[in-house]
Motif scaffolding. Structure first.
Motif, PDB file in Angstrom:
ATOM      1  N   THR A   1      38.221  48.054  44.582  1.00 40.00           N
ATOM      2  CA  THR A   1      37.206  47.323  43.831  1.00 40.00           C
ATOM      3  C   THR A   1      37.142  45.903  44.382  1.00 40.00           C
ATOM      4  OG1 THR A   1      38.758  46.498  42.167  1.00 40.00           O
ATOM      5  CG2 THR A   1      37.793  48.674  41.769  1.00 40.00           C
ATOM      6  N   ARG A   2      36.125  45.167  43.972  1.00 34.96           N
ATOM      7  CA  ARG A   2      36.009  43.808  44.476  1.00 34.96           C
ATOM      8  C   ARG A   2      37.215  42.969  44.068  1.00 34.96           C
ATOM      9  NH1 ARG A   2      30.602  40.259  43.792  1.00 34.96           N
ATOM     10  NH2 ARG A   2      29.843  42.066  45.000  1.00 34.96           N
ATOM     11  N   GLU A   3      37.669  43.134  42.841  1.00 32.45           N
ATOM     12  CA  GLU A   3      38.816  42.357  42.382  1.00 32.45           C
ATOM     13  C   GLU A   3      40.084  42.761  43.127  1.00 32.45           C
ATOM     14  OE1 GLU A   3      38.870  39.624  40.545  1.00 32.45           O
ATOM     15  OE2 GLU A   3      36.696  39.849  40.738  1.00 32.45           O
ATOM     16  N   GLU A   4      40.238  44.057  43.373  1.00 32.21           N
ATOM     17  CA  GLU A   4      41.400  44.516  44.141  1.00 32.21           C
ATOM     18  C   GLU A   4      41.345  43.966  45.563  1.00 32.21           C
ATOM     19  OE1 GLU A   4      42.456  48.837  42.072  1.00 32.21           O
ATOM     20  OE2 GLU A   4      40.948  48.715  43.659  1.00 32.21           O
ATOM     21  N   LEU A   5      40.130  43.962  46.136  1.00 32.41           N
ATOM     22  CA  LEU A   5      39.967  43.421  47.482  1.00 32.41           C
ATOM     23  C   LEU A   5      40.289  41.929  47.493  1.00 32.41           C
ATOM     24  CD1 LEU A   5      39.090  43.678  50.432  1.00 32.41           C
ATOM     25  CD2 LEU A   5      36.721  43.299  49.677  1.00 32.41           C
TER      26      LEU A   5
END
Length: 241
Positions: free
Chosen positions: A58-62
């Motif tokens: 996800t964007r947050e994980e990235l």
């Protein structure tokens, strides 16, 4: 109607009639344009540059993985710089150790000279002890012989006194030089021991930090490196979104 127009009209009619006859119609072959092959979608990108494995980030994980990557890279650079500095210090310590060996060899040479002097001093002392015993025994000799023995003792006493002079000069020359060399060596050795102890402490700490950093790098490789992500997310993160 003129003759010319009549001819044209008949020709057109004949052409229309000919086209309507069964079995006589002809059609132009169609030109088939081959369809363009479907554009292959680019494979998802990964932070490690290898084939993607696992669930899409996800964007947050990235965002978290990119931050962790920056931390790992910064830590690696810092540890490499500190290791280079410690290795340079180690080279200097090796050189100072070699210099200290030369100082110790010089101390040993001076000690050998002092030991030789001490041996001759002990021999001289033994001679003096023998002389004193003879002198004591002379007190029991007959009075008639004491005068003759007294002359021998005077000569022996003079010889022993003369022998003591160069031994005293050697003592004044050899012993202080040896003592100064020992003090200098001990001071240098103590100072070097302090530096070595400090280096060993910092080297141990660096090794521990390197092991911790390696664990962090391994965790990042396992959790982030090969996970696929959307390039749009990466662009958005870099734009502060």
């Amino acid at each position: 109607m003129t003759l010319t127009r009549c001819f044209v009209t008949l020709a057109v009619a004949a052409a229309m009639a000919l086209a309507s006859w069964p079995g006589q119609a002809q059609t132009a072959p169609k030109i088939v344009v081959p369809a363009s092959p479907p554009t292959k979608a680019a494979p998802p990108k990964t932070l490690g540059g290898k084939a993607p494995v696992g669930k899409m980030l996800t964007r947050e994980e990235l965002r978290v993985c990119l931050k962790r990557l920056d931390g790992v890279n910064a830590s690696t650079k810092d540890l490499e710089q500190r290791r280079t500095a410690l290795d340079k210090e180690k080279e200097d310590l090796v050189k100072s150790g070699e210099a200290l060996k030369a100082d110790r060899a010089d101390v040993d040479t001076k000690l050998a000279a002092v030991r030789d002097w001490e041996g001759r001093m002990r021999a001289h002392g033994a001679e003096i002890e023998t002389f004193n015993q003879r002198l004591k025994a002379a007190d029991e000799a007959p009075k008639s012989k004491r005068e003759e023995m007294s002359k021998e003792f005077d000569a022996e006493r003079e010889r022993l006194a003369k022998a003591r002079v160069p031994l005293g000069e050697e003592e004044a020359r050899l012993v202080p030089v040896y003592q100064n060399a020992v003090k200098s060596y001990n001071d240098k050795a103590a100072a070097r021991d302090t530096v070595v102890a400090d280096w060993n402490g910092r080297n141990k700490a660096l090794n521990e930090q390197s092991a911790k950093q390696e664990d962090e790098r391994s965790a990042w490789l396992a959790e982030c490196a090969n996970r696929p992500y959307r390039e749009d997310d990466e662009i958005a993160i870099k734009q502060g979104k």
